[in-house]
Design a protein around this motif. Structure first.
Motif, PDB file in Angstrom:
ATOM      1  N   ILE A  19     -35.133  -9.676 -21.911  1.00 18.60           N
ATOM      2  CA  ILE A  19     -33.693  -9.502 -22.115  1.00 18.60           C
ATOM      3  C   ILE A  19     -32.950  -9.678 -20.795  1.00 18.60           C
ATOM      4  O   ILE A  19     -31.916 -10.355 -20.731  1.00 18.60           O
ATOM      5  CB  ILE A  19     -33.399  -8.127 -22.750  1.00 18.60           C
ATOM      6  N   ARG A  20     -33.479  -9.111 -19.717  1.00 17.04           N
ATOM      7  CA  ARG A  20     -32.849  -9.237 -18.398  1.00 17.04           C
ATOM      8  C   ARG A  20     -32.779 -10.697 -17.962  1.00 17.04           C
ATOM      9  O   ARG A  20     -31.765 -11.154 -17.429  1.00 17.04           O
ATOM     10  CB  ARG A  20     -33.626  -8.412 -17.379  1.00 17.04           C
ATOM     11  N   VAL A  21     -33.833 -11.456 -18.204  1.00 16.80           N
ATOM     12  CA  VAL A  21     -33.840 -12.875 -17.843  1.00 16.80           C
ATOM     13  C   VAL A  21     -32.834 -13.647 -18.685  1.00 16.80           C
ATOM     14  O   VAL A  21     -32.089 -14.493 -18.176  1.00 16.80           O
ATOM     15  CB  VAL A  21     -35.267 -13.453 -18.009  1.00 16.80           C
ATOM     16  N   CYS A  22     -32.776 -13.375 -19.978  1.00 18.99           N
ATOM     17  CA  CYS A  22     -31.855 -14.100 -20.858  1.00 18.99           C
ATOM     18  C   CYS A  22     -30.388 -13.787 -20.569  1.00 18.99           C
ATOM     19  O   CYS A  22     -29.516 -14.580 -20.924  1.00 18.99           O
ATOM     20  CB  CYS A  22     -32.175 -13.818 -22.322  1.00 18.99           C
ATOM     21  N   LEU A  23     -30.105 -12.673 -19.928  1.00 23.05           N
ATOM     22  CA  LEU A  23     -28.729 -12.327 -19.591  1.00 23.05           C
ATOM     23  C   LEU A  23     -28.231 -13.060 -18.343  1.00 23.05           C
ATOM     24  O   LEU A  23     -27.041 -13.060 -18.069  1.00 23.05           O
ATOM     25  CB  LEU A  23     -28.590 -10.822 -19.401  1.00 23.05           C
ATOM     26  N   ASP A  24     -29.134 -13.685 -17.610  1.00 21.99           N
ATOM     27  CA  ASP A  24     -28.736 -14.473 -16.439  1.00 21.99           C
ATOM     28  C   ASP A  24     -27.996 -15.723 -16.914  1.00 21.99           C
ATOM     29  O   ASP A  24     -28.485 -16.456 -17.770  1.00 21.99           O
ATOM     30  CB  ASP A  24     -29.973 -14.850 -15.638  1.00 21.99           C
ATOM     31  N   TYR A  25     -26.815 -15.990 -16.372  1.00 18.88           N
ATOM     32  CA  TYR A  25     -26.004 -17.110 -16.843  1.00 18.88           C
ATOM     33  C   TYR A  25     -26.689 -18.458 -16.611  1.00 18.88           C
ATOM     34  O   TYR A  25     -26.510 -19.395 -17.382  1.00 18.88           O
ATOM     35  CB  TYR A  25     -24.623 -17.096 -16.174  1.00 18.88           C
ATOM     36  N   ARG A  26     -27.518 -18.572 -15.570  1.00 21.29           N
ATOM     37  CA  ARG A  26     -28.215 -19.833 -15.317  1.00 21.29           C
ATOM     38  C   ARG A  26     -29.246 -20.117 -16.400  1.00 21.29           C
ATOM     39  O   ARG A  26     -29.400 -21.259 -16.834  1.00 21.29           O
ATOM     40  CB  ARG A  26     -28.866 -19.805 -13.942  1.00 21.29           C
TER      41      ARG A  26
END
Length: 119
Positions: A19-26
């Motif tokens: 989830i933390r990775v998917c929240l990164d805009y890149r």
């Protein structure tokens, strides 16, 4: 069985990590770009058979083989894109990799626009 300590990590990734990775805009931008590219490829592959059959009078089996060859060409092009990205990364670092990515998407957009203007 895969041992996670080979990578120098002490624990496996959990749901919160994803989830933390998917929240990164890149990451979100890369997902959108890949979806657009892959979506265009799926549309082309689905439309090509009827296009060849209707516009050029090719029988359905041959039209299917031609459309399949387009999909095989995309497998080659994906590999070539990865090779170009790796080359740019070695030569210019991450900035070179991003430029290769940008230029590939830019020229894809230009070609799709031209393709869309054809009657």
């Amino acid at each position: 069985k895969f041992n996670i300590t080979m990578l120098g990590k002490t624990r496996r990734a959990g749901l919160s990590d994803y989830i933390r990775v998917c929240l990164d805009y890149r990451v979100f931008l890369m997902i959108m770009q890949y979806s657009a590219c892959f979506g265009a490829e799926l549309v082309f592959n689905n439309v090509l058979v009827s296009h060849f059959h209707d516009n050029f009078g090719v029988d359905l089996v041959s039209a299917g083989a031609l459309a399949m060859s387009f999909g095989a060409m995309n497998l080659f092009a994906r590999s070539l894109g990865g090779i170009a990205s790796d080359w740019a990364n070695i030569r210019w670092g991450m900035q070179g990799r991003l430029w290769v990515h940008f230029l590939a998407l830019f020229w894809e957009a230009i070609c799709l626009f031209i393709f869309g203007c054809i009657d």
